[in-house]
Design a protein around this motif. Structure first.
Motif, short mmCIF file in Angstrom:
data_model
loop_
_atom_site.label_atom_id
_atom_site.label_comp_id
_atom_site.label_asym_id
_atom_site.label_seq_id
_atom_site.Cartn_x
_atom_site.Cartn_y
_atom_site.Cartn_z
N LEU A 79 0.83 -1.20 0.00
CA LEU A 79 0.00 0.00 0.00
C LEU A 79 0.86 1.25 0.00
CD1 LEU A 79 -2.90 1.01 0.00
CD2 LEU A 79 -2.85 0.97 2.50
N GLY A 80 1.95 1.24 0.77
CA GLY A 80 2.85 2.39 0.80
C GLY A 80 3.46 2.68 -0.55
N CYS A 81 3.85 1.63 -1.28
CA CYS A 81 4.47 1.87 -2.59
C CYS A 81 3.47 2.49 -3.55
CB CYS A 81 5.07 0.59 -3.14
SG CYS A 81 3.98 -0.45 -4.11
N ARG A 82 2.20 2.09 -3.44
CA ARG A 82 1.19 2.68 -4.33
C ARG A 82 0.91 4.13 -3.94
NH1 ARG A 82 -2.15 -2.25 -2.72
NH2 ARG A 82 -3.99 -0.92 -2.88
N TRP A 83 0.90 4.41 -2.66
CA TRP A 83 0.61 5.78 -2.21
C TRP A 83 1.70 6.77 -2.60
CZ3 TRP A 83 -2.08 5.91 3.26
CH2 TRP A 83 -3.37 5.36 3.13
N VAL A 84 2.94 6.32 -2.72
CA VAL A 84 4.00 7.24 -3.16
C VAL A 84 4.31 7.09 -4.64
CG1 VAL A 84 5.02 7.44 -0.87
CG2 VAL A 84 5.87 5.70 -2.43
N GLY A 85 3.48 6.31 -5.36
CA GLY A 85 3.55 6.32 -6.82
C GLY A 85 4.54 5.39 -7.45
N ALA A 86 4.89 4.27 -6.78
CA ALA A 86 5.92 3.39 -7.31
C ALA A 86 5.40 2.36 -8.30
CB ALA A 86 6.64 2.69 -6.15
N SER A 117 4.17 2.43 -12.72
CA SER A 117 4.44 3.24 -13.91
C SER A 117 3.33 4.21 -14.27
CB SER A 117 4.73 2.33 -15.10
OG SER A 117 3.63 1.48 -15.36
N HIS A 118 2.11 4.02 -13.72
CA HIS A 118 1.00 4.91 -14.04
C HIS A 118 0.68 5.88 -12.90
CE1 HIS A 118 -0.75 1.65 -11.72
NE2 HIS A 118 -1.85 2.35 -11.55
N LEU A 119 1.47 5.85 -11.83
CA LEU A 119 1.15 6.62 -10.63
C LEU A 119 2.17 7.72 -10.35
CD1 LEU A 119 0.23 3.71 -8.18
CD2 LEU A 119 -1.34 5.12 -9.53
N LEU A 120 1.70 8.71 -9.58
CA LEU A 120 2.55 9.74 -9.00
C LEU A 120 2.28 9.78 -7.49
CD1 LEU A 120 2.14 12.64 -11.61
CD2 LEU A 120 4.22 11.29 -11.20
N PRO A 121 3.18 10.38 -6.71
CA PRO A 121 2.99 10.39 -5.25
C PRO A 121 1.67 11.04 -4.84
CG PRO A 121 5.21 11.05 -5.80
CD PRO A 121 4.47 10.97 -7.09
N GLY A 122 1.13 10.55 -3.72
CA GLY A 122 -0.10 11.11 -3.19
C GLY A 122 -1.35 10.60 -3.88
N MET A 123 -1.32 9.36 -4.35
CA MET A 123 -2.45 8.76 -5.06
C MET A 123 -2.85 9.61 -6.26
SD MET A 123 -4.65 7.34 -1.79
CE MET A 123 -6.01 6.71 -2.79
N ARG A 124 -1.86 9.97 -7.07
CA ARG A 124 -2.08 10.74 -8.28
C ARG A 124 -1.73 9.88 -9.49
NH1 ARG A 124 0.23 14.53 -4.57
NH2 ARG A 124 -0.98 16.45 -4.34
N THR A 165 1.55 14.55 0.16
CA THR A 165 0.23 13.94 0.37
C THR A 165 -0.77 14.91 0.97
OG1 THR A 165 0.65 13.18 2.65
CG2 THR A 165 1.41 11.75 0.86
N ARG A 166 -0.33 16.11 1.32
CA ARG A 166 -1.23 17.08 1.98
C ARG A 166 -2.45 17.38 1.11
NH1 ARG A 166 -0.04 20.53 6.05
NH2 ARG A 166 2.21 20.21 5.70
N GLY A 167 -3.63 17.27 1.73
CA GLY A 167 -4.87 17.54 1.02
C GLY A 167 -5.40 16.39 0.20
N ARG A 168 -4.62 15.31 0.11
CA ARG A 168 -5.06 14.13 -0.61
C ARG A 168 -5.76 13.18 0.35
NH1 ARG A 168 -5.57 14.66 -5.60
NH2 ARG A 168 -5.19 12.44 -5.95
N MET A 217 -0.80 12.40 4.97
CA MET A 217 0.05 12.02 6.10
C MET A 217 0.79 13.23 6.67
SD MET A 217 1.72 8.36 4.97
CE MET A 217 2.49 8.95 3.46
N SER A 218 0.32 14.43 6.35
CA SER A 218 1.08 15.63 6.73
C SER A 218 1.18 15.83 8.24
CB SER A 218 0.45 16.87 6.07
OG SER A 218 -0.91 17.01 6.46
N GLY A 219 0.29 15.20 9.00
CA GLY A 219 0.36 15.32 10.45
C GLY A 219 1.21 14.26 11.12
N VAL A 220 1.76 13.35 10.34
CA VAL A 220 2.57 12.26 10.88
C VAL A 220 4.04 12.71 10.95
CG1 VAL A 220 3.26 9.85 10.60
CG2 VAL A 220 0.99 10.60 9.84
N SER A 221 4.75 12.27 11.96
CA SER A 221 6.17 12.54 12.07
C SER A 221 6.85 11.35 12.74
CB SER A 221 6.43 13.80 12.90
OG SER A 221 6.07 13.59 14.26
N TYR A 222 8.16 11.25 12.55
CA TYR A 222 8.89 10.19 13.22
C TYR A 222 8.73 10.30 14.73
CZ TYR A 222 11.48 8.30 9.19
OH TYR A 222 11.83 7.67 8.02
#
Length: 533
Positions: free
Chosen positions: A336-343, A345-352, A511-514, A518-523
């Motif tokens: 799921l993480g790889c799809r969310w960051v666009g990994a 060939s048809h994807l871009l980061p943030g489910m784009r 990913t902000r606004g998508r 995950m913009s509120g997440v931090s290490y």
């Protein structure tokens, strides 16, 4: 003697069980389930007990290697990195950016996917980025996207305890996902939850079912349409409500009219009264949770199987309510993480999507690059990449944490394609593998617990996996390796990162606004705590 315990997350499937790792003198000696973790509460499958031996197993890579005179010889990092950078730049200059490609496993850290995606799609300018999610979850992803408009399950594991019906298809969950299945069995005992299993085999999971629909292989679409036919005909569907939140109900009615249970009994091999009984149980359920796995996803009808299964949830209002909805479990830890960051060939980061002009513009602006640098058409799938190697349209392939010579179909054809590459880069933790034996350059990477980054589980839980021990010899973290090569290629400005934390801070912003914000997440929020969902 120094003994320490450290929280981590299991790296070997998409469930995301919490682990406690015991180290002694900087060696991992025990792995236990984390009590109190919301996924597994200390429970584990058989795999984690074997993890410690992986760190000392024979064949572990400890330094880079380059092929010379048909022999792979050890070299230092400077030589390996410059060899790759010069080779990639030479191929790009002569044949264009689409002559290079990347293929990774689906258990890489989210930060690693992000870096490689940025290197390929932004810096180099090709969409030839693929990972093993193409083999196991691409159809599930497209099923979600084409039915619900977003590539992610809207449910979570806590829905198991809220459901009054489990619909399980295409998997022997009792064996392949024992931790979750034990939760299913406990919920059945406590809540009298009913179970429908669709499987051509009489499996351990099927033995627990109230109804086992033992269909002929490949007839899932017909079965799902028959169930929808009965739900509509017998009045289990609130059509006004369905039309309020969905489109296409009239079209669906026309399609399922051709699938009465009497006809579908002949197609599937199931008894007509059994199909009718299953439909009525679905119609009467207050909260149906659907599970499906590779028996659905690895099929020539895979997307249609997903679509028709989701139709049952939408027709019965089993969606976006506690205990109700679709829950697909990914086979690898970070699919799921790889799809969310666009990994892919048809994807871009943030489910784009790369085909969406607005999406390309948003990503280009975030990466501070011309919008035209991101190509408007999807890149090659992994099988198209291998075909490209055969015909000379792809000249270089970088493989990270995967063994395509063993895992892709038609292995002889794959091996022949890989052997034709001008530059085959294999970045892994073990050598020899079927793929590394064909490599021109081998890069010694770090594995789980030897590096820091994040996984995103099948229930959208972001977990931090921290470095606990050092990698062996000269091996480096995969993020560091990617950055070294990118800078050597001339992309110093685009790859200024000094830590995985730096990378995560950048990737979460995209990913902000998508819907996957995950913009509120931090290490800091994740460190030594249960992951955020």
């Amino acid at each position: 003697m120094t003994v320490r315990w450290k929280k981590s997350t299991c790296p070997y499937c998409g469930v995301g069980c919490g682990l406690m790792i015991e180290t002694e003198n900087d060696k991992i000696i025990h792995v236990l389930g984390m009590k109190g973790h919301p996924v597994n509460n200390g429970d584990l499958c058989a795999l984690p007990a074997n993890y410690p031996q992986l760190f000392t197993a024979e064949g572990r890579l400890t330094q880079p290697m380059i092929r010379r005179d048909d022999k792979l010889l050890p070299v230092d990092w400077d030589e390996a990195v410059m060899h790759i950078a010069n080779g990639l730049n030479r191929i790009i200059k002569k044949h264009g950016p689409n002559a290079v490609a990347f293929y990774g496993g689906a258990a890489n850290l989210t930060e690693e996917y992000y870096l490689m995606n940025k290197l390929m799609k932004a810096a180099i300018g090709t969409n030839n980025v693929e990972c093993t999610a193409r083999l196991c979850m691409a159809s599930s992803s497209m099923g979600f996207l084409s039915t619900f408009g977003a590539d992610a399950p809207p449910t979570c594991y806590d829905d198991i305890e809220e459901a009054d019906l489990f619909f399980i298809a295409g998997n022997n969950m009792a064996v392949s996902l024992p931790v979750l299945f034990r939760r299913v069995c406990a919920a059945r005992v406590k809540n009298n939850t009913r179970i429908i299993v669709v499987d051509p085999r009489r499996s351990e999971t099927a033995s627990m079912a109230d109804i086992h629909l033992q269909i002929k292989p490949g007839t899932d679409v017909a079965l799902n349409n028959a169930l929808a036919y009965i739900l509509l005909k017998e009045g289990y569907v609130d059509e006004t409500n369905v039309e309020l939140y969905t489109t296409g109900l009239s079209n669906l009615k026309e399609v399922v009219a051709a699938y009465p249970p009497a006809r579908v009994a002949g197609i599937t091999g199931c008894a007509e009264n059994q199909i009718i009984e299953a439909a009525r149980i679905i119609g009467q359920a207050k909260a149906m949770l659907t599970f499906w796995f590779q028996g659905y996803n690895q099929s020539t009808q895979a997307v249609f199987k997903n679509n028709t299964l989701h139709n049952l949830s939408l027709l019965t209002n089993n969606y976006c309510r506690p205990g109700a909805g679709p829950l697909s479990i990914t086979g690898e830890a970070n699919t799921l993480g790889c799809r969310w960051v666009g990994a892919l060939s048809h994807l871009l980061p943030g489910m784009r999507m790369v085909s969406n002009p607005r999406h390309r513009q948003d990503v280009a602006k975030y990466w501070d690059m011309p919008a035209g640098k991101i190509q408007a058409t999807p890149g090659r799938s992994i099988l198209d990449i291998i075909h490209g190697l055969h015909i000379g349209e792809v000249r270089a392939l970088w493989v990270l944490a995967s063994n395509p010579a063993a895992s892709l179909p038609h292995t002889q054809w794959v091996e022949e394609g890989l052997s034709k590459a001008e530059l085959l880069i294999v970045q892994d933790i073990f050598h020899p593998t079927e793929t590394s034996m064909l490599a021109d350059v081998i890069l010694a990477g770090a594995q789980w617990c030897e590096k820091t980054g994040t996984f995103i589980s099948s229930e959208r839980r972001v977990e931090l996996v921290e470095k606990i021990i050092d990698p062996p010899g000269m091996a480096k973290s995969d993020c560091e390796i990617i950055c070294l090569v990118a800078r050597a290629m001339g992309f110093q400005k685009e790859f200024p990162y000094t830590s995985s934390d730096d990378i995560f801070e950048e990737l979460k912003g995209i990913t902000r606004g998508r819907i996957c914000d995950m913009s509120g997440v931090s290490y800091e929020r994740l460190r030594d705590k249960v992951g955020l969902q």
